[in-house]
Design a protein around this motif. Structure first.
Motif, PDB file in Angstrom:
ATOM      1  N   ASP A 268       0.854  -1.156   0.020  1.00 46.83           N
ATOM      2  CA  ASP A 268       0.180  -0.194  -0.026  1.00 46.83           C
ATOM      3  C   ASP A 268       0.801   1.063  -0.101  1.00 46.83           C
ATOM      4  O   ASP A 268       0.423   2.243  -0.389  1.00 46.83           O
ATOM      5  N   ARG A 269       2.024   1.251   0.590  1.00 50.82           N
ATOM      6  CA  ARG A 269       2.893   2.226   0.624  1.00 50.82           C
ATOM      7  C   ARG A 269       3.420   2.767  -0.777  1.00 50.82           C
ATOM      8  O   ARG A 269       3.689   3.850  -1.157  1.00 50.82           O
ATOM      9  N   VAL A 270       3.933   1.471  -1.453  1.00 53.35           N
ATOM     10  CA  VAL A 270       4.327   1.527  -2.688  1.00 53.35           C
ATOM     11  C   VAL A 270       3.398   2.059  -3.784  1.00 53.35           C
ATOM     12  O   VAL A 270       3.645   3.071  -4.452  1.00 53.35           O
ATOM     13  N   LEU A 271       2.274   1.635  -3.495  1.00 49.10           N
ATOM     14  CA  LEU A 271       1.257   2.084  -4.437  1.00 49.10           C
ATOM     15  C   LEU A 271       0.832   3.483  -4.307  1.00 49.10           C
ATOM     16  O   LEU A 271       0.615   4.385  -5.076  1.00 49.10           O
ATOM     17  N   SER A 272       0.763   3.910  -3.165  1.00 49.83           N
ATOM     18  CA  SER A 272       0.389   5.392  -2.616  1.00 49.83           C
ATOM     19  C   SER A 272       1.539   6.331  -3.219  1.00 49.83           C
ATOM     20  O   SER A 272       1.289   7.344  -3.527  1.00 49.83           O
TER      21      SER A 272
ATOM     22  N   LYS B  73      -8.908  -6.102  -5.353  1.00 49.96           N
ATOM     23  CA  LYS B  73      -8.085  -6.929  -6.243  1.00 49.96           C
ATOM     24  C   LYS B  73      -8.020  -6.173  -7.697  1.00 49.96           C
ATOM     25  O   LYS B  73      -7.931  -6.827  -8.606  1.00 49.96           O
ATOM     26  N   ASN B  74      -7.631  -4.727  -7.707  1.00 49.98           N
ATOM     27  CA  ASN B  74      -7.755  -3.971  -8.692  1.00 49.98           C
ATOM     28  C   ASN B  74      -6.223  -3.583  -8.954  1.00 49.98           C
ATOM     29  O   ASN B  74      -5.716  -2.856 -10.112  1.00 49.98           O
ATOM     30  N   VAL B  75      -5.247  -4.349  -8.277  1.00 49.72           N
ATOM     31  CA  VAL B  75      -3.643  -3.993  -8.353  1.00 49.72           C
ATOM     32  C   VAL B  75      -2.940  -5.148  -8.775  1.00 49.72           C
ATOM     33  O   VAL B  75      -3.218  -6.434  -8.079  1.00 49.72           O
ATOM     34  N   ALA B  76      -1.972  -5.260  -9.613  1.00 52.63           N
ATOM     35  CA  ALA B  76      -1.288  -6.422  -9.923  1.00 52.63           C
ATOM     36  C   ALA B  76       0.101  -6.001 -10.139  1.00 52.63           C
ATOM     37  O   ALA B  76       0.272  -4.823 -10.515  1.00 52.63           O
ATOM     38  N   TYR B  77       1.026  -6.713  -9.898  1.00 54.70           N
ATOM     39  CA  TYR B  77       2.498  -6.397 -10.213  1.00 54.70           C
ATOM     40  C   TYR B  77       3.274  -7.623 -10.955  1.00 54.70           C
ATOM     41  O   TYR B  77       2.742  -8.904 -10.978  1.00 54.70           O
TER      42      TYR B  77
ATOM     43  N   ILE C  89       7.170  -3.328 -11.144  1.00 51.02           N
ATOM     44  CA  ILE C  89       6.150  -2.814 -12.613  1.00 51.02           C
ATOM     45  C   ILE C  89       4.671  -3.376 -11.793  1.00 51.02           C
ATOM     46  O   ILE C  89       4.304  -4.457 -11.528  1.00 51.02           O
ATOM     47  N   ILE C  90       3.989  -2.307 -11.549  1.00 52.50           N
ATOM     48  CA  ILE C  90       2.789  -2.270 -11.040  1.00 52.50           C
ATOM     49  C   ILE C  90       1.750  -1.737 -11.916  1.00 52.50           C
ATOM     50  O   ILE C  90       1.885  -0.993 -12.674  1.00 52.50           O
ATOM     51  N   TYR C  91       0.464  -2.498 -11.824  1.00 51.63           N
ATOM     52  CA  TYR C  91      -0.695  -2.161 -12.726  1.00 51.63           C
ATOM     53  C   TYR C  91      -1.763  -2.051 -11.612  1.00 51.63           C
ATOM     54  O   TYR C  91      -2.069  -2.756 -11.038  1.00 51.63           O
ATOM     55  N   MET C  92      -2.502  -0.777 -12.155  1.00 49.65           N
ATOM     56  CA  MET C  92      -3.891  -0.576 -11.303  1.00 49.65           C
ATOM     57  C   MET C  92      -5.134  -0.310 -12.330  1.00 49.65           C
ATOM     58  O   MET C  92      -4.907   0.564 -13.102  1.00 49.65           O
ATOM     59  N   ASP C  93      -6.093  -1.064 -12.156  1.00 50.66           N
ATOM     60  CA  ASP C  93      -7.085  -0.936 -13.341  1.00 50.66           C
ATOM     61  C   ASP C  93      -6.811  -1.244 -14.510  1.00 50.66           C
ATOM     62  O   ASP C  93      -7.140  -0.512 -15.606  1.00 50.66           O
ATOM     63  N   GLY C  94      -5.418  -2.025 -14.582  1.00 49.96           N
ATOM     64  CA  GLY C  94      -5.086  -2.471 -16.265  1.00 49.96           C
ATOM     65  C   GLY C  94      -4.221  -1.402 -16.920  1.00 49.96           C
ATOM     66  O   GLY C  94      -3.751  -1.748 -17.669  1.00 49.96           O
ATOM     67  N   LYS C  95      -3.877  -0.154 -15.938  1.00 48.79           N
ATOM     68  CA  LYS C  95      -3.005   0.540 -16.554  1.00 48.79           C
ATOM     69  C   LYS C  95      -1.716   0.569 -15.723  1.00 48.79           C
ATOM     70  O   LYS C  95      -1.648   0.427 -14.360  1.00 48.79           O
ATOM     71  N   PRO C  96      -0.589   0.864 -16.352  1.00 46.37           N
ATOM     72  CA  PRO C  96       0.776   0.654 -15.728  1.00 46.37           C
ATOM     73  C   PRO C  96       0.886   2.165 -14.854  1.00 46.37           C
ATOM     74  O   PRO C  96       0.477   3.169 -15.079  1.00 46.37           O
TER      75      PRO C  96
END
Length: 363
Positions: A73-77, A94-98, A135-142
């Motif tokens: 959560d810190r990385v994504l924030s 579950k909208n986030v993948a890496y 490498i992170i994707y949220m809602d399908g976007k990098p």
């Protein structure tokens, strides 16, 4: 059993210690007060009774290293410039993948969208630790990567080198900087005067910032000053700047004189006209009556950054500064970077910055 406590001296708040018997005699001898004997339950020697050293306060944010692992959560924030609660909610939904692995094809961003072999795994918990540069994707976007450890910015004239200015309505850097830069701790390396333009570096590593600024590390800063005061005696100016030093209210300072070039009449008139159009508050630093040709461009290099040091040095040499621009910091050049714009530092510039962190003194 009874123990004989030695009589304490007559100083106030005297302390006698015996590591052998593990006894401490405390005496408050104002008016020959009461003596108290207490048993030291600790098995350590008398040094354990000393107060622990206070930890230094860290007023700034901790530097973020790309490969260091943090909670998801810190990385994504940090990377997406959202709040921690918003990041946790996105992970929970579950909208986030890496990406699970790195290989040579990862360097080509154009292949990421079309490569069917990209292996992504959903982030199932905010507590999972992942690298900051994952490498992170949220809602399908990098999600964009962090900016480099060092960036170059072209500061405009009449802008304060501060992120916030509560006591003034003047423009400041906080108005120009993207919010995501602030969130990851990007900060200006030193300051430029309000009426000085040019290159100012931004860093997200506190140790690097210290090495870029401290005179001990001998990092050069190059300026071009447009001065008045008549024709410049190059040999005399060079002697003052390089050999004898110039005395100012902040002490004696030295500089290397690189070049002196007289400005032609047309450009002189244009510079004077532009300077005189400033409002009274911004133009008061230079006497209007002194703004007469010819003007001269003086290029000089310093290794210190005292307040208005270059202006004071040249003024005390008989050549008040009309305009001042920083064009180089270390090996990082301003070049043709547009006013108010950022650019990533080049590979060579990043390597130079890393060499400073490793203690090397490349200039």
């Amino acid at each position: 059993a009874s123990f004989c406590v030695p009589r304490a001296p007559y100083e106030r708040n005297a302390i006698l210690t015996s590591s052998k018997d593990k006894w401490i005699a405390l005496s408050t001898t104002r008016d020959m007060g009461t003596r108290i004997a207490m048993h030291n339950k600790s098995s350590s020697n008398s040094e354990s009774t000393q107060k622990p050293k206070k930890k230094k306060k860290n007023n700034g944010k901790k530097s973020i290293n790309d490969g260091e692992e943090f909670r998801a959560d810190r990385v994504l924030s940090t990377r997406a410039c959202i709040s921690r609660s918003e990041a946790s909610a996105a992970i929970k939904e579950k909208n986030v993948a890496y990406k699970l692995y790195y290989d040579d094809t990862d360097d080509n961003d154009d292949n990421d969208d079309n490569d069917n072999n990209i292996r992504l795994t959903p982030l199932r918990s905010s507590k999972i630790k992942i690298p900051m540069n994952a490498i992170i994707y949220m809602d399908g976007k990098p999600i964009p990567q962090l900016p480099p450890i060092l960036m170059a910015y072209h500061k405009a004239k009449n802008v304060l080198s501060a992120y916030d200015e509560k006591h003034s309505s003047k423009k400041h850097l906080g108005m120009m900087i993207p919010e995501r830069f602030k969130k990851i701790g990007m900060h200006p390396v030193g300051r430029l005067d309000y009426d000085t333009s040019g290159l100012i570096l931004f860093s997200r590593n506190g140790e690097l910032t210290q090495r870029l600024l401290h005179p001990r590390h001998e990092v050069e800063k190059e300026y071009v000053a447009t001065v008045c005061g008549g024709s410049v005696d190059v040999q005399l100016l060079k002697s003052k700047l390089e050999e004898n030093g110039v005395e100012t209210s902040e002490g004696i300072h030295f500089a290397n004189l690189s070049n002196v070039q007289e400005i032609d009449q047309n450009e002189t008139e244009a510079i004077i006209s532009q300077h005189l159009t400033l409002n009274e508050e911004d133009s008061k630093s230079t006497n209007v009556q002194s703004l007469s040709g010819p003007l001269t461009n003086i290029r000089l290099v310093v290794q210190e950054g005292k307040y208005r040091m270059v202006r004071r040095m040249l003024a005390n040499c008989g050549h008040p500064v009309v305009e001042l621009q920083r064009e180089r910091h270390g090996i990082v050049q301003l070049n043709d970077l547009k006013v108010g714009s950022f650019r990533d530092c080049t590979v060579d510039e990043i390597e130079w910055a890393n060499s400073l962190l490793q203690g090397s003194r490349k200039k």
